[in-house]
Design an enzyme around this catalytic site. Structure first.
Site, mmCIF file in Angstrom:
data_model
loop_
_atom_site.group_PDB
_atom_site.id
_atom_site.type_symbol
_atom_site.label_atom_id
_atom_site.label_comp_id
_atom_site.label_asym_id
_atom_site.label_seq_id
_atom_site.Cartn_x
_atom_site.Cartn_y
_atom_site.Cartn_z
ATOM 1 N N HIS A 108 2.250 -24.906 19.659
ATOM 2 C CA HIS A 108 1.724 -25.703 18.558
ATOM 3 C C HIS A 108 0.949 -24.746 17.657
ATOM 4 O O HIS A 108 -0.016 -24.122 18.090
ATOM 5 C CB HIS A 108 0.822 -26.822 19.076
ATOM 6 C CG HIS A 108 1.584 -27.891 19.795
ATOM 7 N ND1 HIS A 108 1.063 -28.591 20.863
ATOM 8 C CD2 HIS A 108 2.833 -28.390 19.606
ATOM 9 C CE1 HIS A 108 1.956 -29.470 21.295
ATOM 10 N NE2 HIS A 108 3.040 -29.350 20.542
ATOM 11 N N GLU A 111 -2.836 -24.478 17.504
ATOM 12 C CA GLU A 111 -3.559 -24.254 18.761
ATOM 13 C C GLU A 111 -3.479 -22.761 19.047
ATOM 14 O O GLU A 111 -2.489 -22.257 19.586
ATOM 15 C CB GLU A 111 -2.940 -25.098 19.879
ATOM 16 C CG GLU A 111 -3.052 -26.597 19.583
ATOM 17 C CD GLU A 111 -2.286 -27.487 20.559
ATOM 18 O OE1 GLU A 111 -1.806 -26.979 21.594
ATOM 19 O OE2 GLU A 111 -2.156 -28.695 20.259
ATOM 20 N N HIS A 238 -1.993 -24.005 25.461
ATOM 21 C CA HIS A 238 -2.253 -24.964 24.384
ATOM 22 C C HIS A 238 -3.754 -25.070 24.119
ATOM 23 O O HIS A 238 -4.548 -24.289 24.655
ATOM 24 C CB HIS A 238 -1.686 -26.336 24.759
ATOM 25 C CG HIS A 238 -0.187 -26.397 24.725
ATOM 26 N ND1 HIS A 238 0.505 -27.152 23.805
ATOM 27 C CD2 HIS A 238 0.755 -25.811 25.509
ATOM 28 C CE1 HIS A 238 1.804 -27.021 24.008
ATOM 29 N NE2 HIS A 238 1.976 -26.216 25.043
ATOM 30 N N GLU A 332 -4.386 -26.311 28.882
ATOM 31 C CA GLU A 332 -5.193 -26.690 27.722
ATOM 32 C C GLU A 332 -6.485 -25.884 27.816
ATOM 33 O O GLU A 332 -7.254 -26.025 28.771
ATOM 34 C CB GLU A 332 -5.489 -28.185 27.745
ATOM 35 C CG GLU A 332 -4.254 -29.077 27.706
ATOM 36 C CD GLU A 332 -3.663 -29.205 26.313
ATOM 37 O OE1 GLU A 332 -4.306 -28.749 25.346
ATOM 38 O OE2 GLU A 332 -2.554 -29.761 26.186
#
Length: 503
Positions: A108, A111, A238, A332
């Site tokens: 992404h 990110e 991410h 994440e």
């Protein structure tokens, strides 16, 4: 629920060749680029798309014997190369019994922390190898490591040029497609197989019969990489929360949130916990959650099952697990998708130990080779099946891996007792009972298989109780099954080509 979740050619199957495979990975030549950025003391700031190859070239210049830079077979929508740096004692070549590992960041585009972490990780591996760091030297000698700082440079550019704080701008590629929803939906196939009691639980790309949207060039490039290199373990990096997310990402029932365990749930939980507990904050139950009244995943050890958080179809994590031998989790890395440059050094310190420790997990479980017991020839594409018999259990792990190019294989497992069986058409199956131990920073234990050809067994069975006619029936049945399987695969291949032509 927030939506921020984020070359040595192998054996090319007939279907994967139709979509993505057998494209060549291009070696990067640093002399065609601008002067390399000096990497020792690499600045903690955001580096633009032009600086990525310069930094990688500088790392390669200092560590030419253990690195190689290559670009993937496809460029981004806007034509930017997708760079990877490899660390190995034999750059460019797969080594027997050496697991392949990858990190992919910036899928992404908005990110961005993972992008900077992988640049610093490349610099760190080179520096510490040269400095004589025994642990890093051993890791690189035993593992082939691939680091891809940016899968979505176009999205990064859009996010950087507009509003770095926007939650969505730059997330997708330049065709406005979310790359983490763009992989073939193999979860749907796996769950359908389960419902139909079809015992096909791995390498499912051959069963794809439709696509929900065209495959993007960035997705196609990574699919080729996954199919060409026999990865054992990986993670995609991410941002937007702080948690290690593990398969399955998609729910079985179609519910938005539903714990959906994979057959390797125990191993995936171990892998996620490894990263979370070696990160400085991820597993802290007292830290703050992300966003207003955000949930703190530290209360559950800093990990989550993907579908229990929210269900995702077409994600890269599950695609790896269901299309290849690769076990992948999604990391994440923080609440801020685009953290300030002033925060990057602290984030590197937060993640450095976890990044290294997770790579070592490519060596848990067992590894070995599969060979013909008569000729000694390696047997690629042999099925490796595992049954967990720890403490009286008798549970088949319904996800098989296969041996690769030269007959070598790896099977990630947590400590316990297992029965490992090798199956291949035309050969007598063979099983070994093994105990897997917790051996940090050590090679996986060797479990080799030498399979007897069925024809050889039949010819030497004069003293056996079976008659010649019974052996002939067994052999004929095996041959018939092979023919039927090939016809089924040919039909699926033709159906898939038809579906591709309509997209």
């Amino acid at each position: 629920m927030m939506a921020h979740k984020g070359e040595h050619s192998g054996q090319c199957s007939f279907l994967t060749a139709a979509i993505v495979i057998c494209g060549m990975l291009a070696t990067f030549h640093s002399e065609t680029k601008a002067a390399a950025i000096p990497a020792p003391g690499l600045e903690f700031r955001h580096h633009n798309n032009e600086e990525i190859p310069q930094i990688l070239a500088s790392v390669h210049a200092r560590c030419p014997n253990i690195t190689r830079i290559y670009t993937l077979s496809e460029r981004s929508v806007r034509g930017l190369p997708l760079y990877v740096i490899e660390f190995s004692t034999t750059p460019g070549y797969h080594q027997l019994y050496h697991p392949e590992f990858k990190y992919i960041a910036n899928m992404h585009g908005n990110e961005v922390l993972g992008r900077e972490l992988l640049l610093h990780l490349a610099n760190y591996l080179c520096e510490h190898f040269l400095a004589g760091d025994h642990d890093i030297q051993k890791l690189i000698k035993l593992t082939r490591i691939h680091l891809m700082p940016s899968m979505n440079p176009d999205g990064w550019q859009l996010s950087t040029d507009t509003d770095r704080n926007d939650y969505l701008v730059g997330r997708a590629n330049n065709n406005s497609v979310d790359l983490n929803r763009n992989f073939p939906d193999l979860d749907r196939i796996m769950f359908s197989n389960e419902e139909a009691h079809v015992n096909h639980n791995n390498h499912l790309l051959e069963q794809v019969d439709r696509l929900k949207e065209p495959i993007q060039p960035e997705t196609k490039a990574v699919m080729r990489l996954i199919m060409q290199v026999p990865f054992v373990l990986s993670a995609n990096l991410h941002g937007g929360d702080l948690v290690a997310n593990y398969p399955y990402d998609a729910s079985r029932s179609g519910a938005m949130t539903e714990y959906t365990e994979s057959p390797d749930d125990q191993t995936f939980r171990h892998l996620a916990m490894t990263y979370a507990t070696h990160h400085k904050n991820m597993a802290n139950p007292k830290r703050s959650g992300c966003g207003d009244d955000g949930y703190n995943f530290g209360k559950q050890g800093g990990i989550t099952n993907g579908a229990a958080w929210y269900s995702v179809q077409g994600g890269m994590q599950d695609f790896n697990y269901l299309s290849s031998n690769d076990f992948e989790i999604t990391l994440e890395l923080g609440c801020d998708k685009y953290p300030l440059a002033s925060a990057l050094q602290e984030e590197w310190e937060n993640n450095k130990k976890a990044l290294i420790q997770y790579m070592w997990q490519a060596h848990i479980g067992v590894k070995g080779h599969v060979r013909d017991a008569v000729t000694g020839q390696p047997l690629p594409n042999t099925i490796i099946h595992v049954k967990n018999v720890t403490a009286g259990r008798n549970d088949d792990i319904l996800h098989d891996v296969t041996s690769v190019h030269d007959g070598d294989y790896w099977r990630l497992l947590t400590p316990g007792q297992y029965i490992v069986t090798a199956y291949r058409d035309g050969y007598q199956p063979l099983s070994h009972r093994v105990r897997v131990y917790d051996r940090p920073h050590m090679e996986a234990q060797r479990v080799d298989f030498h399979l007897q050809p069925l024809l050889q067994l039949m010819q030497s069975a004069n003293s056996d109780s079976k008659s010649d006619s019974e052996y002939e029936e067994t052999y004929d049945e095996t041959m018939r099954n092979n023919i039927v399987n090939k016809l089924q695969k040919k039909w699926l291949f033709n159906k898939y080509k038809e579906s591709i032509s309509t997209n």
